[in-house]
Design a protein around this motif. Sequence first.
Motif, short mmCIF file in Angstrom:
data_model
loop_
_atom_site.label_atom_id
_atom_site.label_comp_id
_atom_site.label_asym_id
_atom_site.label_seq_id
_atom_site.Cartn_x
_atom_site.Cartn_y
_atom_site.Cartn_z
N ILE A 143 10.03 -11.43 -1.20
CA ILE A 143 9.32 -10.93 -0.02
C ILE A 143 7.94 -11.57 0.05
O ILE A 143 7.47 -11.94 1.11
CB ILE A 143 9.27 -9.39 -0.05
N TYR A 144 7.32 -11.75 -1.12
CA TYR A 144 6.01 -12.40 -1.17
C TYR A 144 6.06 -13.79 -0.52
O TYR A 144 5.25 -14.12 0.34
CB TYR A 144 5.57 -12.53 -2.64
N ILE A 185 6.43 -13.61 3.23
CA ILE A 185 5.16 -13.25 3.89
C ILE A 185 4.25 -14.48 3.98
O ILE A 185 3.66 -14.76 5.03
CB ILE A 185 4.43 -12.13 3.11
N THR A 210 3.61 -15.47 7.90
CA THR A 210 2.39 -14.82 8.38
C THR A 210 1.20 -15.66 7.95
O THR A 210 1.37 -16.65 7.25
CB THR A 210 2.21 -13.41 7.80
N TYR A 227 -1.39 -14.37 6.18
CA TYR A 227 -2.12 -13.73 5.08
C TYR A 227 -2.23 -14.73 3.95
O TYR A 227 -1.24 -15.38 3.59
CB TYR A 227 -1.40 -12.47 4.60
N ILE A 256 -1.58 -9.89 0.51
CA ILE A 256 -0.14 -10.19 0.59
C ILE A 256 0.65 -9.08 -0.11
O ILE A 256 1.68 -8.64 0.38
CB ILE A 256 0.17 -11.58 -0.01
N VAL A 281 0.81 -6.17 2.20
CA VAL A 281 1.74 -6.43 3.29
C VAL A 281 3.19 -6.36 2.78
O VAL A 281 4.08 -5.86 3.46
CB VAL A 281 1.43 -7.79 3.96
N CYS A 282 3.41 -6.84 1.55
CA CYS A 282 4.75 -6.73 0.93
C CYS A 282 5.19 -5.27 0.91
O CYS A 282 6.35 -4.95 1.19
CB CYS A 282 4.73 -7.25 -0.51
N VAL A 333 6.26 -4.21 4.32
CA VAL A 333 7.57 -4.78 4.66
C VAL A 333 8.68 -4.10 3.86
O VAL A 333 9.76 -3.82 4.38
CB VAL A 333 7.56 -6.31 4.42
N ILE A 351 10.51 -8.25 9.61
CA ILE A 351 9.05 -8.44 9.52
C ILE A 351 8.46 -7.98 10.85
O ILE A 351 8.89 -8.45 11.91
CB ILE A 351 8.69 -9.93 9.31
N MET A 371 2.77 -9.31 12.72
CA MET A 371 2.28 -9.97 11.51
C MET A 371 2.53 -11.47 11.55
O MET A 371 1.94 -12.21 10.77
CB MET A 371 3.05 -9.44 10.29
N THR A 424 -5.96 -7.82 5.91
CA THR A 424 -5.57 -6.47 6.29
C THR A 424 -6.76 -5.68 6.81
O THR A 424 -6.61 -4.73 7.55
CB THR A 424 -4.94 -5.72 5.10
#
Length: 609
Positions: free
Chosen positions: A248-249, A252, A256, A258, A264, A267-268, A271, A291, A295, A551
Amino acid sequence: MLLEVRIRFNRFVVIFTTISCILLVLSFSTYAQTGIIRTELQPGITIVCRPSYQIFLECSISHGKSINQTLSSVLSDPTEVQKYKNLRAVAIPLNRVRTSLYLQIFMLIFNQDNITPEGWKHTVPQGYRLDDNEINLWIIALSGDTTKKVDIMKHPKNSGKKLPLSGGNQIFFPSSIFSPELKEQLTKKARTAEETEQNLLEPMDAIDEDWGDIKTSTNGTVLSKELQYGKDTLGEYATYKLKAGETIYSVIVRFTDYTDHADILKVCEVVKKRNKISNERTVKPGTMIKIPLDMLSDIYLPSGKEERRIADEVKKEVEQIKRTKKTTGTTNTLKGVVVIIDPGHGGRDHGAPRYKEKILEDEINYDIACRLKEYLEQKTQARVYVTLKDESQNYTPSMNKTFTHDTDEYILVTPPHNPQDSVSSAHLRWLLANSIIRKEEKAKIPREKMIFISIHCDATYKSSIRGLMVYIPGANYYRGIEKLPKFGDDVNYSIYKEWQENQPKTYTINERINSEARSRLFAQILIKTAQKNHITVHSNGSAIRNIIRRTKYNAYVPAVLRNTDIPTKVLVECANLADPSDLQNVADPKWRQKMAETIAEALSTYFDN
Ligand SMILES: [Zn+2]
């Protein structure tokens, strides 16, 4: 922890603040060196916290609001507003600020604290001291009640702790003292986690696949098949099918803008909740990941969105510029070209540090800048300016493999300025660049023949994400040249000649599209040249980004790119100092030379060929 529900994803608001702490993202130094924490409360209001818990709000004219309008929203006694008539900037100590704002202020300043429904675990910042007085301040902030008396130290979680506490110590404030407002925020957060009733729609649109600069996306697959769009009760989203080896990292980072590791991770979490994933390790390749649409980077949005429309306009403009570009026939001379090199950080602000390996970002940036200057002056006819000068080193390239923190770099404004942090120094850099630009324009150099290159290295992503990245000014995310207050960011800007000569202005959207396109074209050339020269390029999504997303703030364009008054301007992150291979590279003078020559080669391709 709590921040994830507070994330503001307003893509339509263009950041245009006069006092801002936006360049903090490029530097770890402000906090570590001085213990001063700065963060934006709202446009025109910056929260400043000095050791030890001396908090005040710096208010300035912003968004066309008068200072009085801004002040009346924060002062506990609004009649005090009269005192500040006709001022451009005012600092208000916390004890004169409305108590109802304390909670928000504390959450923004101490955003690394661990806040749960049980309580708030606060870590005392380095260089700070926490005693009875400070505890009372905390109780007011968390309870909203100025008369509340509780002996926090008697709580079992604080047992064995002795006042005063110092940097790194932790203290626990139980939720029994929390204000109803804070309690509600915490339950809302828990509720969001439950609300995942999902309602799949047909994909709305597919994405264009031939974006010149996203060819580097993982294994070169066709984007239109990778993202599908939909909407459910939680809003619009894109779905992406996770591939083997992806996390997922990494998703992102790819889709995105970020860039900050801590961001991050936050945000992970968002998500993961959105997708009801409790343990990332159990997520298998092939899983569809949703997602949230707001974002995504502009280029990954479905067509029909305004940001995507502007991104497409920029792309068309890039093609248009390419078509009209004439080869000068005088290859590699850069005749009549002005290059303004801006080595990031310097002075007391050493940028991203690797203390153990004795690598400091500002020294690396400066050395690449010196090498670029030397190369351009020896091999081309470009007119070269550097915004910064190291008094002891002058512009001699360094053969060092390790560095110590010297502080005698000066920004060449009048009088010269020894940078103390990355915020004020960024403003002085563009003020200086604009004065150079005005001078060169008088000498009949068109602005299209000038370029501003800010040289940095980041240390924001986790290691294993590495390589060159280029930031360009996103047309949709700034307005024009800002008006800086006389005093701001702990600096008296008004003593500098370049501040006195500053000419604020607003660009049209077409001017901003043209600027993003020119900058994007140069960035594309730089990336290609780097690949040819075996310099590692960021390969997780596009190596070219037109905004920085955090963020805590709305998406923004770095100050030097918003305000430098020429169309072609880039901020180059040469390497990721958090990655061991990149770190080894920047330590090597030969690599730094290769980096400098790569930039020079890209300049020739952009201006001459
Ligand atoms: Zn930097």
